[in-house]
Design an enzyme around this catalytic site. Structure first.
Site, mmCIF file in Angstrom:
data_model
loop_
_atom_site.group_PDB
_atom_site.id
_atom_site.type_symbol
_atom_site.label_atom_id
_atom_site.label_comp_id
_atom_site.label_asym_id
_atom_site.label_seq_id
_atom_site.Cartn_x
_atom_site.Cartn_y
_atom_site.Cartn_z
ATOM 1 N N HIS A 38 0.829 -1.212 0.000
ATOM 2 C CA HIS A 38 0.000 0.000 0.000
ATOM 3 C C HIS A 38 0.864 1.263 0.000
ATOM 4 O O HIS A 38 0.631 2.187 -0.800
ATOM 5 C CB HIS A 38 -0.902 -0.017 1.230
ATOM 6 C CG HIS A 38 -1.751 1.201 1.378
ATOM 7 N ND1 HIS A 38 -3.029 1.294 0.876
ATOM 8 C CD2 HIS A 38 -1.509 2.397 1.975
ATOM 9 C CE1 HIS A 38 -3.531 2.478 1.150
ATOM 10 N NE2 HIS A 38 -2.640 3.171 1.823
ATOM 11 N N GLU A 39 1.859 1.307 0.874
ATOM 12 C CA GLU A 39 2.692 2.510 0.975
ATOM 13 C C GLU A 39 3.537 2.711 -0.274
ATOM 14 O O GLU A 39 3.767 3.844 -0.700
ATOM 15 C CB GLU A 39 3.582 2.435 2.223
ATOM 16 C CG GLU A 39 2.824 2.338 3.545
ATOM 17 C CD GLU A 39 1.780 3.419 3.739
ATOM 18 O OE1 GLU A 39 1.929 4.525 3.166
ATOM 19 O OE2 GLU A 39 0.802 3.170 4.462
ATOM 20 N N HIS B 266 1.730 4.654 -2.839
ATOM 21 C CA HIS B 266 1.867 6.119 -2.746
ATOM 22 C C HIS B 266 3.162 6.553 -3.429
ATOM 23 O O HIS B 266 3.186 7.545 -4.160
ATOM 24 C CB HIS B 266 1.909 6.564 -1.281
ATOM 25 C CG HIS B 266 0.635 6.339 -0.533
ATOM 26 N ND1 HIS B 266 -0.577 6.839 -0.951
ATOM 27 C CD2 HIS B 266 0.386 5.679 0.636
ATOM 28 C CE1 HIS B 266 -1.521 6.503 -0.087
ATOM 29 N NE2 HIS B 266 -0.971 5.792 0.878
#
Length: 263
Positions: free
Chosen positions: A253-254, A257
């Site tokens: 998920h990170e 980004h």
């Protein structure tokens, strides 16, 4: 000290994960540098992805592993990323510009860049040489990279482990907040960040505010190059001790980004 073994190498080519068997060398050395690193493990990038020396280094998806983005359904844990109005405007403007300027040639060039595996430098921050103290094993890191590649399979993005760096710092490990302005986070990244914009720096800590992770956005690199990278809760690696968040998806998920897949 050098360790040599018959290893499995995970390669991502055009979004497809391939497994090869090859002799490889994993170089481990104790070092003391200006930033006070305790140990650096360097991997042979020319040989392939993270050097896999046992089955424990390989991520195997289970029946619940069907989604890419973390839902963060438990309100006690969350992702630290938020967007300001100006950042939202910037993103929308950039997307519009990209769509207008896109051509077959540009699309092909962008796809070629995506297919180039991204080198990863993993910073293990710890307070003691125990798993509870943040001293996660090389296998845990390798399995995380394996999971990352499995989660991004078919996207055109691939990742290969370049180095594992270990740093003992109790303040960084136990007192950090999942916020870009946190003084411990800023100091840690300023001291340890490695490589340029094409290198993914991953830091593992024990957040004090129940954050699970924080990832910088690509447009921030020009102004704050040393702060580039992602910071995640140390025990969210595949098989880690944080129940319901131990499939490596926090990292996935990170990183989303960081590569601007999810904002």
């Amino acid at each position: 000290m050098k360790l040599s073994a018959l290893t499995l190498l995970l390669l991502v080519v055009g979004g497809v994960v391939a497994i090869l068997v090859e002799d490889a060398t994993e170089g481990i050395e104790a070092v003391e540098t200006e930033s006070g690193l305790d140990e650096v493990t360097t991997f042979d990038l020319d040989a392939g992805d993270a050097l896999v020396t046992s089955a424990d280094d390989i991520y195997t998806p289970d029946a619940t592993d069907g989604t890419l983005v973390i839902p963060f359904e438990d309100d006690s844990f969350t992702c630290g990323n938020t967007l300001t109005e100006s950042e939202i405007t910037l993103i929308e403007s950039q997307f519009s510009s990209d769509l207008t300027a896109q051509s077959v040639e540009a699309a092909a060039a962008a796809a070629a860049v995506k297919r180039s595996a991204i080198p990863v430098v993993w910073h293990v921050i710890y307070s003691s040489k125990t798993v509870a103290g943040g001293y996660i094993s090389n296998s845990a890191v390798k399995k995380s990279i394996s999971a990352l590649n499995a989660h991004y399979k078919g996207s055109g993005f691939g990742f290969k482990l370049k180095q594992i760096k270990r740093k003992k710092n109790t303040n960084w490990f136990k007192k950090m907040k999942g916020q870009p302005s946190d003084s411990y986070m800023v100091a840690m990244k300023n001291a340890l960040h490695t490589g340029g914009a094409n290198t993914l720096n991953v830091y593992t800590v024990d957040f004090v505010d129940n954050m699970l992770g924080w990832g910088t956005y690509p447009w921030a690199y020009k102004s704050y190059p040393k702060q580039d990278g992602v910071v995640i809760q140390y025990n969210t690696y595949p098989g880690g001790s944080l129940k319901n968040y131990n499939q490596g998806k926090i990292l996935t998920h990170e990183v989303g980004h960081w590569i601007r897949i999810n904002c």
